[in-house]
Design a protein around this motif. Structure first.
Motif, PDB file in Angstrom:
ATOM      1  N   SER A  46      46.715  27.838   5.979  1.00 22.33           N
ATOM      2  CA  SER A  46      46.984  25.920   6.239  1.00 22.33           C
ATOM      3  C   SER A  46      48.627  26.682   6.934  1.00 22.33           C
ATOM      4  N   VAL A  47      49.584  27.355   7.569  1.00 21.55           N
ATOM      5  CA  VAL A  47      50.707  27.816   7.436  1.00 21.55           C
ATOM      6  C   VAL A  47      51.452  26.728   8.317  1.00 21.55           C
ATOM      7  N   MET A  48      51.879  25.824   8.095  1.00 20.23           N
ATOM      8  CA  MET A  48      52.179  24.890   9.606  1.00 20.23           C
ATOM      9  C   MET A  48      53.630  23.979   9.194  1.00 20.23           C
ATOM     10  N   VAL A  49      54.518  24.220  10.604  1.00 19.10           N
ATOM     11  CA  VAL A  49      55.649  24.173  11.304  1.00 19.10           C
ATOM     12  C   VAL A  49      55.994  22.744  12.107  1.00 19.10           C
ATOM     13  N   PHE A  53      60.976  22.100  14.715  1.00 21.06           N
ATOM     14  CA  PHE A  53      61.303  22.246  14.472  1.00 21.06           C
ATOM     15  C   PHE A  53      60.942  23.948  13.865  1.00 21.06           C
ATOM     16  N   ARG A  54      60.010  24.428  15.030  1.00 20.71           N
ATOM     17  CA  ARG A  54      59.361  25.564  15.098  1.00 20.71           C
ATOM     18  C   ARG A  54      60.785  26.219  16.010  1.00 20.71           C
ATOM     19  N   ARG A  55      59.899  27.828  15.858  1.00 18.37           N
ATOM     20  CA  ARG A  55      61.433  28.910  16.687  1.00 18.37           C
ATOM     21  C   ARG A  55      62.134  28.744  15.881  1.00 18.37           C
ATOM     22  N   GLY A  57      62.894  30.062  12.529  1.00 24.52           N
ATOM     23  CA  GLY A  57      62.516  30.969  10.946  1.00 24.52           C
ATOM     24  C   GLY A  57      62.472  29.827   9.973  1.00 24.52           C
ATOM     25  N   ILE A  58      61.753  29.004  10.456  1.00 26.83           N
ATOM     26  CA  ILE A  58      60.791  28.799   8.838  1.00 26.83           C
ATOM     27  C   ILE A  58      59.175  29.104   8.698  1.00 26.83           C
ATOM     28  N   GLY A  59      58.975  29.461   9.092  1.00 28.89           N
ATOM     29  CA  GLY A  59      57.078  29.905   9.129  1.00 28.89           C
ATOM     30  C   GLY A  59      57.658  30.969   8.636  1.00 28.89           C
ATOM     31  N   ALA A  60      59.249  32.236   9.583  1.00 28.66           N
ATOM     32  CA  ALA A  60      59.540  33.492   8.737  1.00 28.66           C
ATOM     33  C   ALA A  60      59.570  33.207   7.034  1.00 28.66           C
ATOM     34  N   ALA A  61      60.367  32.086   7.076  1.00 26.56           N
ATOM     35  CA  ALA A  61      60.939  31.695   5.614  1.00 26.56           C
ATOM     36  C   ALA A  61      59.965  31.913   4.405  1.00 26.56           C
ATOM     37  N   VAL A  80      45.358  36.907   5.317  1.00 19.95           N
ATOM     38  CA  VAL A  80      44.912  35.934   6.618  1.00 19.95           C
ATOM     39  C   VAL A  80      44.067  35.579   7.285  1.00 19.95           C
ATOM     40  N   HIS A  81      43.539  34.501   8.075  1.00 16.04           N
ATOM     41  CA  HIS A  81      42.956  34.287   8.489  1.00 16.04           C
ATOM     42  C   HIS A  81      43.645  33.430   9.687  1.00 16.04           C
ATOM     43  N   SER A  82      44.147  33.978  10.961  1.00 16.79           N
ATOM     44  CA  SER A  82      45.101  33.801  11.812  1.00 16.79           C
ATOM     45  C   SER A  82      44.447  32.855  12.765  1.00 16.79           C
ATOM     46  N   GLY A  83      45.104  32.052  13.132  1.00 12.26           N
ATOM     47  CA  GLY A  83      44.144  30.801  14.591  1.00 12.26           C
ATOM     48  C   GLY A  83      45.360  32.174  15.235  1.00 12.26           C
ATOM     49  N   ARG A  84      44.900  32.362  16.462  1.00 16.95           N
ATOM     50  CA  ARG A  84      44.244  33.340  17.854  1.00 16.95           C
ATOM     51  C   ARG A  84      45.800  33.558  18.093  1.00 16.95           C
ATOM     52  N   ARG A  85      46.868  32.245  18.717  1.00 17.16           N
ATOM     53  CA  ARG A  85      48.004  32.249  18.667  1.00 17.16           C
ATOM     54  C   ARG A  85      49.022  32.863  17.852  1.00 17.16           C
ATOM     55  N   ALA A  86      48.001  32.660  16.753  1.00 14.20           N
ATOM     56  CA  ALA A  86      49.153  33.380  15.151  1.00 14.20           C
ATOM     57  C   ALA A  86      50.277  34.555  15.109  1.00 14.20           C
ATOM     58  N   VAL A  87      49.029  35.475  15.208  1.00 14.83           N
ATOM     59  CA  VAL A  87      48.630  37.149  14.946  1.00 14.83           C
ATOM     60  C   VAL A  87      49.812  37.562  14.566  1.00 14.83           C
ATOM     61  N   PHE A  89      53.273  36.094  14.692  1.00 14.81           N
ATOM     62  CA  PHE A  89      53.574  36.088  13.893  1.00 14.81           C
ATOM     63  C   PHE A  89      53.261  36.536  12.298  1.00 14.81           C
ATOM     64  N   TYR A  90      51.860  36.517  12.218  1.00 13.33           N
ATOM     65  CA  TYR A  90      52.256  37.452  10.833  1.00 13.33           C
ATOM     66  C   TYR A  90      51.863  39.168  10.954  1.00 13.33           C
ATOM     67  N   LEU A  91      52.649  39.361  12.090  1.00 17.06           N
ATOM     68  CA  LEU A  91      52.039  40.729  12.287  1.00 17.06           C
ATOM     69  C   LEU A  91      53.814  41.150  12.151  1.00 17.06           C
TER      70      LEU A  91
HETATM   71  C1  LIG Z   1      53.239  29.484  13.439  1.00 17.96           C
HETATM   72  C2  LIG Z   1      54.164  28.402  12.739  1.00 17.96           C
HETATM   73  C3  LIG Z   1      53.833  28.504  11.153  1.00 17.96           C
HETATM   74  C4  LIG Z   1      55.326  29.554  13.346  1.00 17.96           C
HETATM   75  O1  LIG Z   1      56.051  28.572  12.891  1.00 17.96           O
HETATM   76  P1  LIG Z   1      57.705  29.037  13.173  1.00 17.96           P
HETATM   77  O2  LIG Z   1      59.081  28.013  12.542  1.00 17.96           O
HETATM   78  O3  LIG Z   1      58.012  29.087  14.749  1.00 17.96           O
HETATM   79  O4  LIG Z   1      57.603  30.062  12.871  1.00 17.96           O
HETATM   80  P2  LIG Z   1      58.712  31.642  13.458  1.00 17.96           P
HETATM   81  O5  LIG Z   1      60.388  30.559  14.093  1.00 17.96           O
HETATM   82  O6  LIG Z   1      59.654  32.434  12.240  1.00 17.96           O
HETATM   83  O7  LIG Z   1      58.859  32.871  14.306  1.00 17.96           O
HETATM   84  C5  LIG Z   1      58.750  31.764  15.626  1.00 17.96           C
HETATM   85  C6  LIG Z   1      57.399  32.713  16.761  1.00 17.96           C
HETATM   86  O8  LIG Z   1      56.288  32.906  16.378  1.00 17.96           O
HETATM   87  C7  LIG Z   1      55.374  32.657  17.011  1.00 17.96           C
HETATM   88  N1  LIG Z   1      54.334  31.505  17.235  1.00 17.96           N
HETATM   89  C8  LIG Z   1      53.605  32.070  16.481  1.00 17.96           C
HETATM   90  N2  LIG Z   1      51.896  31.737  16.623  1.00 17.96           N
HETATM   91  C9  LIG Z   1      53.048  30.777  17.313  1.00 17.96           C
HETATM   92  C10 LIG Z   1      52.004  29.416  18.072  1.00 17.96           C
HETATM   93  N3  LIG Z   1      50.629  28.487  17.259  1.00 17.96           N
HETATM   94  N4  LIG Z   1      52.563  28.133  18.536  1.00 17.96           N
HETATM   95  C11 LIG Z   1      53.619  28.492  18.633  1.00 17.96           C
HETATM   96  N5  LIG Z   1      54.932  29.574  18.562  1.00 17.96           N
HETATM   97  C12 LIG Z   1      53.894  30.742  17.754  1.00 17.96           C
HETATM   98  C13 LIG Z   1      56.606  32.406  17.564  1.00 17.96           C
HETATM   99  O9  LIG Z   1      56.120  32.201  19.718  1.00 17.96           O
HETATM  100  C14 LIG Z   1      57.354  32.572  18.092  1.00 17.96           C
HETATM  101  O10 LIG Z   1      57.849  33.824  18.056  1.00 17.96           O
HETATM  102  P3  LIG Z   1      59.668  33.946  19.072  1.00 17.96           P
HETATM  103  O11 LIG Z   1      60.216  33.921  17.766  1.00 17.96           O
HETATM  104  O12 LIG Z   1      59.093  35.465  19.203  1.00 17.96           O
HETATM  105  O13 LIG Z   1      59.453  32.982  20.535  1.00 17.96           O
HETATM  106  C15 LIG Z   1      54.269  27.149  13.742  1.00 17.96           C
HETATM  107  O14 LIG Z   1      54.271  27.894  15.314  1.00 17.96           O
HETATM  108  C16 LIG Z   1      53.064  26.680  13.501  1.00 17.96           C
HETATM  109  O15 LIG Z   1      53.341  26.055  12.612  1.00 17.96           O
HETATM  110  N6  LIG Z   1      52.078  26.751  14.239  1.00 17.96           N
HETATM  111  C17 LIG Z   1      50.371  25.715  14.669  1.00 17.96           C
HETATM  112  C18 LIG Z   1      49.835  25.740  13.230  1.00 17.96           C
HETATM  113  C19 LIG Z   1      49.577  27.817  13.798  1.00 17.96           C
HETATM  114  O16 LIG Z   1      49.217  28.181  14.204  1.00 17.96           O
HETATM  115  N7  LIG Z   1      49.503  27.841  12.338  1.00 17.96           N
HETATM  116  C20 LIG Z   1      49.225  29.388  11.870  1.00 17.96           C
HETATM  117  C21 LIG Z   1      47.821  29.182  12.243  1.00 17.96           C
HETATM  118  S1  LIG Z   1      47.044  29.521   9.861  1.00 17.96           S
END
Ligand SMILES: CC(C)(COP(=O)(O)OP(=O)(O)OC[C@H]1O[C@@H](n2cnc3c(N)ncnc32)[C@H](O)[C@@H]1OP(=O)(O)O)[C@@H](O)C(=O)NCCC(=O)NCCS
Length: 116
Positions: A46-49, A53-55, A57-61, A80-87, A89-91
């Motif tokens: 449950s990684v959630m930003v 506030f996305r994009r 670097g909060i997720g990276a932090a 981690v069991h990633s959502g499809r769009r977050a793969v 991000f984890y890589l």
């Molecule tokens: C995945 C998530 C935590 C990343 O948080 P963040 O603070 O935006 O992370 P960062 O700023 O460090 O990195 C952002 C990058 O992740 C990418 N990304 C990964 N998953 C994403 C998503 N579901 N939605 C939007 N962007 C996503 C963005 O494209 C962005 O890449 P870019 O900078 O090259 O455009 C956030 O997008 C989120 O809360 N998504 C919804 C919940 C989710 O999918 N959680 C992970 C699955 S368990």
């Protein structure tokens, strides 16, 4: 958090005292093996930003804090069991695809009924 305190470490990202993101590190044990008694591993959940506030670097932090904790606790690995769009991000945040981690998923109830 209280309900899961025994098993899950909470991580929170704050800006000006407001929570803008959170994540959990589940810590579990494998049975002793390969000469090692202590074989704890982690699973990120449950990684959630918050959307606005996305994009930034909060997720990276959050991931950096989680993996630093995993290193301190000498966990064998973290999954981690990633959502499809977050793969991707984890890589980008320290995870790699692994050929030998397999998964069994329960079938939806209606699919099981059609087999009965
Ligand atoms: C995945 C998530 C935590 C990343 O948080 P963040 O603070 O935006 O992370 P960062 O700023 O460090 O990195 C952002 C990058 O992740 C990418 N990304 C990964 N998953 C994403 C998503 N579901 N939605 C939007 N962007 C996503 C963005 O494209 C962005 O890449 P870019 O900078 O090259 O455009 C956030 O997008 C989120 O809360 N998504 C919804 C919940 C989710 O999918 N959680 C992970 C699955 S368990």
């Amino acid at each position: 958090m209280a309900t899961h305190a025994q098993t899950h470490l909470p991580f929170v990202a704050e800006i000006d005292g407001h929570v803008v993101g959170c994540a959990w590190l589940f810590v579990a044990q494998r049975v002793p093996g390969g000469g090692a008694m202590d074989r704890r591993f982690g699973d990120v959940q449950s990684v959630m930003v918050r959307e606005e506030f996305r994009r930034q670097g909060i997720g990276a932090a959050l991931m950096a804090a989680i993996l630093a904790e995993a290193r301190d606790r000498r966990l064998l690995h973290v999954t981690v069991h990633s959502g499809r769009r977050a793969v991707d991000f984890y890589l980008r945040n320290g995870f790699t695809r692994h050929r030998q981690i397999l998964i069994w998923e329960s079938a939806p109830l209606d699919a099981m009924m059609s087999h009965a």
